[in-house]
Design a protein around this motif. Structure first.
Motif, PDB file in Angstrom:
ATOM      1  N   ALA A 149       0.843  -1.196   0.000  1.00 52.44           N
ATOM      2  CA  ALA A 149       0.000   0.000   0.000  1.00 52.44           C
ATOM      3  C   ALA A 149       0.876   1.244   0.000  1.00 52.44           C
ATOM      4  O   ALA A 149       2.035   1.205   0.414  1.00 52.44           O
ATOM      5  CB  ALA A 149      -0.903   0.006   1.232  1.00 52.44           C
ATOM      6  N   GLU A 150       0.304   2.356  -0.448  1.00 58.25           N
ATOM      7  CA  GLU A 150       1.044   3.610  -0.465  1.00 58.25           C
ATOM      8  C   GLU A 150       1.417   4.063   0.943  1.00 58.25           C
ATOM      9  O   GLU A 150       2.424   4.736   1.139  1.00 58.25           O
ATOM     10  CB  GLU A 150       0.211   4.697  -1.153  1.00 58.25           C
ATOM     11  CG  GLU A 150      -0.001   4.477  -2.641  1.00 58.25           C
ATOM     12  CD  GLU A 150      -0.772   5.614  -3.281  1.00 58.25           C
ATOM     13  OE1 GLU A 150      -1.154   6.548  -2.537  1.00 58.25           O
ATOM     14  OE2 GLU A 150      -0.980   5.569  -4.505  1.00 58.25           O
ATOM     15  N   TRP A 169      -5.879   1.934   8.998  1.00 59.47           N
ATOM     16  CA  TRP A 169      -7.247   2.175   9.462  1.00 59.47           C
ATOM     17  C   TRP A 169      -7.998   3.177   8.588  1.00 59.47           C
ATOM     18  O   TRP A 169      -9.210   3.316   8.716  1.00 59.47           O
ATOM     19  CB  TRP A 169      -7.216   2.683  10.908  1.00 59.47           C
ATOM     20  CG  TRP A 169      -7.178   1.593  11.927  1.00 59.47           C
ATOM     21  CD1 TRP A 169      -6.620   0.346  11.802  1.00 59.47           C
ATOM     22  CD2 TRP A 169      -7.721   1.660  13.245  1.00 59.47           C
ATOM     23  NE1 TRP A 169      -6.765  -0.361  12.954  1.00 59.47           N
ATOM     24  CE2 TRP A 169      -7.438   0.416  13.868  1.00 59.47           C
ATOM     25  CE3 TRP A 169      -8.382   2.634  13.967  1.00 59.47           C
ATOM     26  CZ2 TRP A 169      -7.823   0.130  15.172  1.00 59.47           C
ATOM     27  CZ3 TRP A 169      -8.762   2.354  15.275  1.00 59.47           C
ATOM     28  CH2 TRP A 169      -8.491   1.112  15.865  1.00 59.47           C
ATOM     29  N   GLY A 170      -7.273   3.900   7.731  1.00 63.65           N
ATOM     30  CA  GLY A 170      -7.924   4.911   6.910  1.00 63.65           C
ATOM     31  C   GLY A 170      -8.436   6.079   7.717  1.00 63.65           C
ATOM     32  O   GLY A 170      -9.470   6.679   7.390  1.00 63.65           O
ATOM     33  N   THR A 175       1.780   4.502   9.306  1.00 61.36           N
ATOM     34  CA  THR A 175       1.346   3.222   8.738  1.00 61.36           C
ATOM     35  C   THR A 175       0.060   2.756   9.407  1.00 61.36           C
ATOM     36  O   THR A 175      -0.869   2.276   8.743  1.00 61.36           O
ATOM     37  CB  THR A 175       2.447   2.164   8.903  1.00 61.36           C
ATOM     38  OG1 THR A 175       3.595   2.554   8.150  1.00 61.36           O
ATOM     39  CG2 THR A 175       1.980   0.799   8.410  1.00 61.36           C
ATOM     40  N   PHE A 176      -0.014   2.899  10.728  1.00 61.98           N
ATOM     41  CA  PHE A 176      -1.206   2.526  11.486  1.00 61.98           C
ATOM     42  C   PHE A 176      -2.399   3.359  11.030  1.00 61.98           C
ATOM     43  O   PHE A 176      -3.497   2.840  10.785  1.00 61.98           O
ATOM     44  CB  PHE A 176      -0.913   2.721  12.974  1.00 61.98           C
ATOM     45  CG  PHE A 176      -2.014   2.305  13.910  1.00 61.98           C
ATOM     46  CD1 PHE A 176      -2.890   1.277  13.599  1.00 61.98           C
ATOM     47  CD2 PHE A 176      -2.163   2.937  15.141  1.00 61.98           C
ATOM     48  CE1 PHE A 176      -3.898   0.901  14.472  1.00 61.98           C
ATOM     49  CE2 PHE A 176      -3.156   2.563  16.023  1.00 61.98           C
ATOM     50  CZ  PHE A 176      -4.032   1.544  15.688  1.00 61.98           C
ATOM     51  N   ALA A 190      10.225   0.877   2.698  1.00 63.69           N
ATOM     52  CA  ALA A 190      10.616   1.538   1.456  1.00 63.69           C
ATOM     53  C   ALA A 190      10.085   0.806   0.228  1.00 63.69           C
ATOM     54  O   ALA A 190       9.885   1.401  -0.838  1.00 63.69           O
ATOM     55  CB  ALA A 190      12.133   1.655   1.377  1.00 63.69           C
ATOM     56  N   SER A 191       9.841  -0.491   0.377  1.00 67.34           N
ATOM     57  CA  SER A 191       9.324  -1.278  -0.736  1.00 67.34           C
ATOM     58  C   SER A 191       7.808  -1.195  -0.840  1.00 67.34           C
ATOM     59  O   SER A 191       7.207  -1.793  -1.735  1.00 67.34           O
ATOM     60  CB  SER A 191       9.737  -2.752  -0.582  1.00 67.34           C
ATOM     61  OG  SER A 191       9.131  -3.326   0.562  1.00 67.34           O
TER      62      SER A 191
END
Length: 209
Positions: free
Chosen positions: A12-13, A125-126, A120-121, A18-19
């Protein structure tokens, strides 16, 4: 224990790696899972610079705290939804004392530090404002060291077999480093708190006013 959860590869973006891959999406598994000194066998970790390793080998989050969040945001949160390896119940994770030891299955674990929320968290969860809301709520869950490698499974009881007398809790450490700097002196009493956090507390306490 309510569940043992392992991360699956998510691309995901918002992924911190880094990948563009993250292991925050953890899913309950059947049967026993091995807890090792460096982490949980079979668990995918994308960003190893900030996750995994001896002081963050296992992450635990309380089912009761997850239920509060579910009510707060109006949607179900399954076990593993916080990126936790262990979903506990009837355990005061926020009130766990730094250095206390948990016996689960055949493994022996030691409470080390709270989780710090990250982008990232929030992406998982958006919820763009999740870091702020998670910080204010201050129920961060606990990272644990593995003192004795072993196997754990859903349904295994969590038994606190040793608790230091200093009384510095996961909740206090989290609040001291995020919300209440007046608590920082307390962190120096917790010898089992990872040294980078203790050193950060020392630097902030010696900073000129």
């Amino acid at each position: 224990m309510a569940a043992v959860n392992l991360g699956v590869v998510t691309e995901a973006e918002w992924a911190g790696d880094a990948s563009g891959r993250s292991g925050i999406d953890k899913r309950p598994v059947d049967g026993p899972v091995s807890l090792l000194a460096e982490g949980v066998a079979g668990d995918f970790i994308g960003e190893r610079a900030h996750h995994g390793g001896p002081d963050k080998a296992v992450y635990a989050y309380a089912e009761e705290d997850a239920a509060w969040w579910s009510a707060e945001i109006g949607r179900a949160i399954r076990s593993g939804g916080f990126g936790e390896n262990l979903t506990t119940y009837a355990v005061d994770v926020t009130g766990a004392v730094i250095g206390e030891q948990w016996e689960i299955g055949t493994a022996l674990l030691q409470v080390t530090m709270p989780r710090t929320p990250c982008t990232t968290f929030a992406g998982f969860w958006g919820m763009p404002d999740l870091i702020r809301r998670f910080t204010v709520r201050a129920t961060p869950g606990a990272y644990l060291r593995v003192l004795r490698e072993g196997e754990v499974g859903a349904g295994d009881p969590v038994e606190v077999v040793e608790r230091p007398t200093h009384g510095v809790t996961i909740g206090e450490v989290f609040r001291a480093t995020s919300l209440e700097p007046e608590l920082l002196p307390r962190l120096l009493d917790a010898e089992d708190l990872p040294e980078p956090i203790r050193e950060k507390a020392r630097r902030r306490l010696t900073r000129p006013l």
